[in-house]
Design a protein around this motif. Sequence first.
Motif, mmCIF file in Angstrom:
data_model
loop_
_atom_site.group_PDB
_atom_site.id
_atom_site.type_symbol
_atom_site.label_atom_id
_atom_site.label_comp_id
_atom_site.label_asym_id
_atom_site.label_seq_id
_atom_site.Cartn_x
_atom_site.Cartn_y
_atom_site.Cartn_z
ATOM 1 N N VAL A 33 8.000 -8.889 0.549
ATOM 2 C CA VAL A 33 6.723 -9.547 0.801
ATOM 3 C C VAL A 33 6.787 -9.949 2.268
ATOM 4 C CG1 VAL A 33 5.211 -11.470 0.233
ATOM 5 C CG2 VAL A 33 6.540 -10.369 -1.567
ATOM 6 N N VAL A 34 6.005 -9.258 3.075
ATOM 7 C CA VAL A 34 6.099 -9.390 4.522
ATOM 8 C C VAL A 34 5.006 -10.317 5.032
ATOM 9 C CG1 VAL A 34 6.090 -8.131 6.720
ATOM 10 C CG2 VAL A 34 6.908 -7.001 4.633
ATOM 11 N N GLY A 35 5.383 -11.348 5.745
ATOM 12 C CA GLY A 35 4.410 -12.252 6.341
ATOM 13 C C GLY A 35 4.186 -11.871 7.796
ATOM 14 N N LEU A 36 2.943 -11.583 8.125
ATOM 15 C CA LEU A 36 2.584 -11.291 9.523
ATOM 16 C C LEU A 36 1.964 -12.564 10.059
ATOM 17 C CD1 LEU A 36 2.081 -9.332 11.878
ATOM 18 C CD2 LEU A 36 -0.004 -8.618 10.721
ATOM 19 N N VAL A 37 2.643 -13.211 10.986
ATOM 20 C CA VAL A 37 2.184 -14.528 11.398
ATOM 21 C C VAL A 37 1.984 -14.569 12.910
ATOM 22 C CG1 VAL A 37 4.539 -15.452 11.475
ATOM 23 C CG2 VAL A 37 2.680 -17.012 11.156
ATOM 24 N N GLY A 38 0.969 -15.288 13.332
ATOM 25 C CA GLY A 38 0.683 -15.402 14.757
ATOM 26 C C GLY A 38 -0.584 -16.205 14.933
ATOM 27 N N PRO A 39 -0.794 -16.715 16.142
ATOM 28 C CA PRO A 39 -1.980 -17.543 16.369
ATOM 29 C C PRO A 39 -3.274 -16.737 16.293
ATOM 30 C CG PRO A 39 -0.792 -17.151 18.430
ATOM 31 C CD PRO A 39 0.037 -16.553 17.341
ATOM 32 N N ASN A 40 -4.390 -17.433 16.299
ATOM 33 C CA ASN A 40 -5.688 -16.759 16.299
ATOM 34 C C ASN A 40 -5.764 -15.790 17.478
ATOM 35 O OD1 ASN A 40 -6.956 -19.850 15.233
ATOM 36 N ND2 ASN A 40 -7.065 -17.993 14.029
ATOM 37 N N ARG A 196 6.780 -19.987 1.263
ATOM 38 C CA ARG A 196 7.270 -19.901 -0.114
ATOM 39 C C ARG A 196 7.329 -18.462 -0.620
ATOM 40 N NH1 ARG A 196 4.437 -24.747 -1.108
ATOM 41 N NH2 ARG A 196 2.546 -23.565 -1.351
ATOM 42 N N THR A 197 6.546 -17.601 -0.013
ATOM 43 C CA THR A 197 6.328 -16.282 -0.595
ATOM 44 C C THR A 197 7.111 -15.157 0.084
ATOM 45 O OG1 THR A 197 4.069 -17.101 -0.670
ATOM 46 C CG2 THR A 197 4.430 -14.898 -1.506
ATOM 47 N N CYS A 198 7.244 -15.255 1.425
ATOM 48 C CA CYS A 198 7.704 -14.081 2.170
ATOM 49 C C CYS A 198 9.210 -14.029 2.316
ATOM 50 C CB CYS A 198 7.082 -14.093 3.557
ATOM 51 S SG CYS A 198 5.323 -14.006 3.447
ATOM 52 N N ASP A 199 9.759 -12.832 2.217
ATOM 53 C CA ASP A 199 11.183 -12.672 2.494
ATOM 54 C C ASP A 199 11.403 -11.806 3.733
ATOM 55 O OD1 ASP A 199 10.381 -10.293 1.441
ATOM 56 O OD2 ASP A 199 11.944 -10.153 -0.075
#
Length: 297
Positions: A33-40, A196-199
């Motif tokens: 479960v891949v989290g793609l994270v970054g600002p607006n 909680r979700t991403c590994d």
Amino acid sequence: MSAPVLRAEGLGRRYGRRWALRDCDLDVPAGHVVGLVGPNGAGKTTLLSVAAGQLAPTTGTVSVLGRAPAASPAHLGRVAFVAQDTPTYASLTVAEHLTLGARLNPRWDAATAADRIARVGLDPSAKAGRLSGGQRAQLALTLGIAKRPDLLILDEPVAALDPLACREFHQGLMEAVADLGMSVLLSSHLVSDLERTCDYVVVLVDSRVQVAGEVEDLLATHHRLTGPRRDGARLPSDQHVVAASHTGRQSTFVVRTREPVLDPAWRVSGLDLEDLVLSYMSAGARDAARPVLEVRR
Ligand code: ATP
């Protein structure tokens, strides 16, 4: 071994003269479960839209589940994409959405769809146009999961959800991952949404990937060093400085290294995922703000 869910080499996408995504190299294995994270405005939607085959790259190459995005109808059936505005048909009821899903998707799982709709409390006879933003997000997620994709792509899926609905959404997602064994790629501008979700995480800032990897490995190889003031250039070469801050007599560094930190001058502590991501975000924002001199030949 199954093909990577997402592989990109030198991937870039430009809108007019502005790059929304630049020099993107990624190799994300299946089963995460891949989290793609970054600002607006970092380029998350752009990357996801390219991966979903809705946007063509300007430079470089990209493959999804081993093939070009949307390479064929069969390949399209293996990928579900829930876009940021959780698109649904306003004049169709919840039940009609499920009927449509069954007609359009050869791998449709009617039992899972009906079960999810009941569990999240959606009235099958309600028109999608009358649902709240959060209820529409739940409907769109149900459609994505019931398609039984090998890869589920979700763009900011919890943006419209209240905290309880957000938690239920993540629980539902984790259950679907456990039951159906699919990979998931989801974006958010908040680490707390993903923690909680991403590994596996990919941090994107100002159109560039800052770091990508398995959460467990990233947490094991990043450390916060606190001690007497020191110039970052004097740290050992195996310690890559991600972020640095200094007061009059003290320095704090976030470093990435696979080697043990042996210098007794440092107090060494670990980082949680939020600290780690924020360190890369502030480093990326600083680099973006730095003026770039162009040398003309
Ligand atoms: P957010 O978290 O706000 O949804 P994001 O990380 O998904 O942002 P993108 O939507 O991919 O970011 O946008 C990246 C950059 O590309 C931004 O600077 C944005 O203004 C620009 N951009 C996105 N879509 C378009 C478009 N259709 N035309 C022109 N510029 C665009």
